[in-house]
Write a protein that holds these residues in place. Structure first.
Motif, mmCIF file in Angstrom:
data_model
loop_
_atom_site.group_PDB
_atom_site.id
_atom_site.type_symbol
_atom_site.label_atom_id
_atom_site.label_comp_id
_atom_site.label_asym_id
_atom_site.label_seq_id
_atom_site.Cartn_x
_atom_site.Cartn_y
_atom_site.Cartn_z
ATOM 1 N N LYS A 2 0.833 -1.191 0.000
ATOM 2 C CA LYS A 2 0.000 0.000 0.000
ATOM 3 C C LYS A 2 0.877 1.254 0.000
ATOM 4 C CE LYS A 2 -4.079 -2.052 0.465
ATOM 5 N NZ LYS A 2 -5.185 -1.884 -0.501
ATOM 6 N N ASP A 73 -3.036 4.852 -2.467
ATOM 7 C CA ASP A 73 -4.182 4.212 -1.813
ATOM 8 C C ASP A 73 -4.865 5.173 -0.851
ATOM 9 O OD1 ASP A 73 -3.978 1.298 -2.732
ATOM 10 O OD2 ASP A 73 -1.944 1.717 -2.040
ATOM 11 N N THR A 101 -9.420 5.689 -3.526
ATOM 12 C CA THR A 101 -8.436 6.430 -2.742
ATOM 13 C C THR A 101 -9.105 7.007 -1.499
ATOM 14 O OG1 THR A 101 -7.198 7.057 -4.722
ATOM 15 C CG2 THR A 101 -6.782 8.336 -2.740
ATOM 16 N N THR A 227 -5.812 2.129 5.822
ATOM 17 C CA THR A 227 -5.271 1.800 4.505
ATOM 18 C C THR A 227 -4.949 0.316 4.397
ATOM 19 O OG1 THR A 227 -4.381 4.029 4.309
ATOM 20 C CG2 THR A 227 -3.451 2.376 2.843
ATOM 21 N N GLU A 282 -10.603 -3.669 1.468
ATOM 22 C CA GLU A 282 -10.587 -2.278 1.033
ATOM 23 C C GLU A 282 -10.427 -1.339 2.227
ATOM 24 O OE1 GLU A 282 -10.541 -1.321 -2.016
ATOM 25 O OE2 GLU A 282 -10.928 -3.284 -2.906
#
Length: 284
Positions: A2, A73, A101, A227, A282
């Motif tokens: 990430k 991300d 994002t 994240t 996610e």
């Protein structure tokens, strides 16, 4: 791996902003790109600090990144050098924000009932513009009051916090988090509310001292956990517990309050906490 971009200042002396975000996010296994908003000789708690805004660097840096096809991300914003940087940061959201994002705004500008040195009274109104674009905002109590035109008080009831969070959500973010809440003399609290209106509180003990950089440490840890796909409630609780442990360790150092929290000593603790948490696919 990430990747997060951290948009905030770099203080040459004192542990805050980029000097916290970069090592903390790296320790969490996340690549941290940095876009410095200002260069400070020392953080703003030191007398006679020198500050140079780096707004002129935004356009050429972001143009190069766009030519490279860089994807983030998460976009994480903190201390801005002035209200003139709000518009360039919004353009950054336009250039690099995608459906997947996470935009995480820490509206760093005030504490203990007043604005930080160097900010004008109009700064909170400009900061609202970034908050409207965010998925998640994480002001402290003072910042939340400034953003919502609410009178500041040292202690807050649950009803006070609920009202503050509801006003913050009206600005436009999907989720609002308030840090540094004092329900009473012995405890600290972090509160969060999303669009469903459910209020979540995470309470910790209060250490009767001021340690610089705790807000940056919370925000960096929280955005990192989100994240990585850690559910929001767990991410917030983890960040709060990590800050508390870091304050406990720092309290043994008589010089630490001037330079910032000794997060370097507690990074192994953070890595242990993160390793134990479940993750989803996610961040959003």
């Amino acid at each position: 791996m990430k990747r997060i971009v951290s948009i905030q200042d770099l203080s040459c002396i004192g542990k805050c902003s980029q000097s916290i975000a970069l090592p903390v996010l790296s320790a969490m296994g996340i690549e941290c790109a940095t876009l410095p908003t200002a260069l400070l000789s020392a953080h703003t708690a030191f007398d006679h600090f020198v500050s140079r805004e780096l707004t002129d660097g935004f356009a050429p840096i972001t143009a190069h990144w766009k030519s490279m096809g860089v994807h983030f991300d998460s976009i994480y914003t903190g201390y801005l050098g002035s209200e003139d940087q709000v518009a360039p940061v919004q353009r950054f959201f336009d250039d690099f924000g995608t459906e997947d994002t996470l935009i995480f705004v820490d509206p760093v500008m005030a504490d203990h009932g007043k604005l930080y040195s160097g900010f004008t009274p109009t700064f909170p109104e400009k900061m609202k513009e970034l908050c409207r674009r965010a998925d998640i905002i994480t002001p402290n109590v003072t910042e939340a009051c400034l953003l919502t035109h609410t009178p500041y008080s040292e202690f807050q009831s649950e009803a006070d916090i609920r009202a503050l969070l509801e006003k913050l959500l009206q600005l436009g973010p999907r989720t609002a988090i308030i840090t540094g809440i004092r329900p009473d003399e012995r405890h600290m609290c972090v509160a969060t509310m999303s669009a469903d209106g459910n209020l979540s509180l995470h309470e910790t003990y209060y250490y009767p001292a001021v340690f610089y950089g705790t807000g940056d440490l919370f925000a960096s840890t929280c955005v990192g956990a989100l994240t990585l796909g850690i559910p929001a409630e767990k991410a917030i609780a983890t960040a709060a517990d990590y800050v508390l442990e870091t304050i406990r360790v720092t309290a043994a150092d008589p010089e630490a309050r001037w330079y910032g929290v000794n997060f370097e000593e507690t990074l192994p603790y953070l890595m242990m906490l993160i390793g134990r948490l479940p993750k989803t696919e996610e961040a959003k």
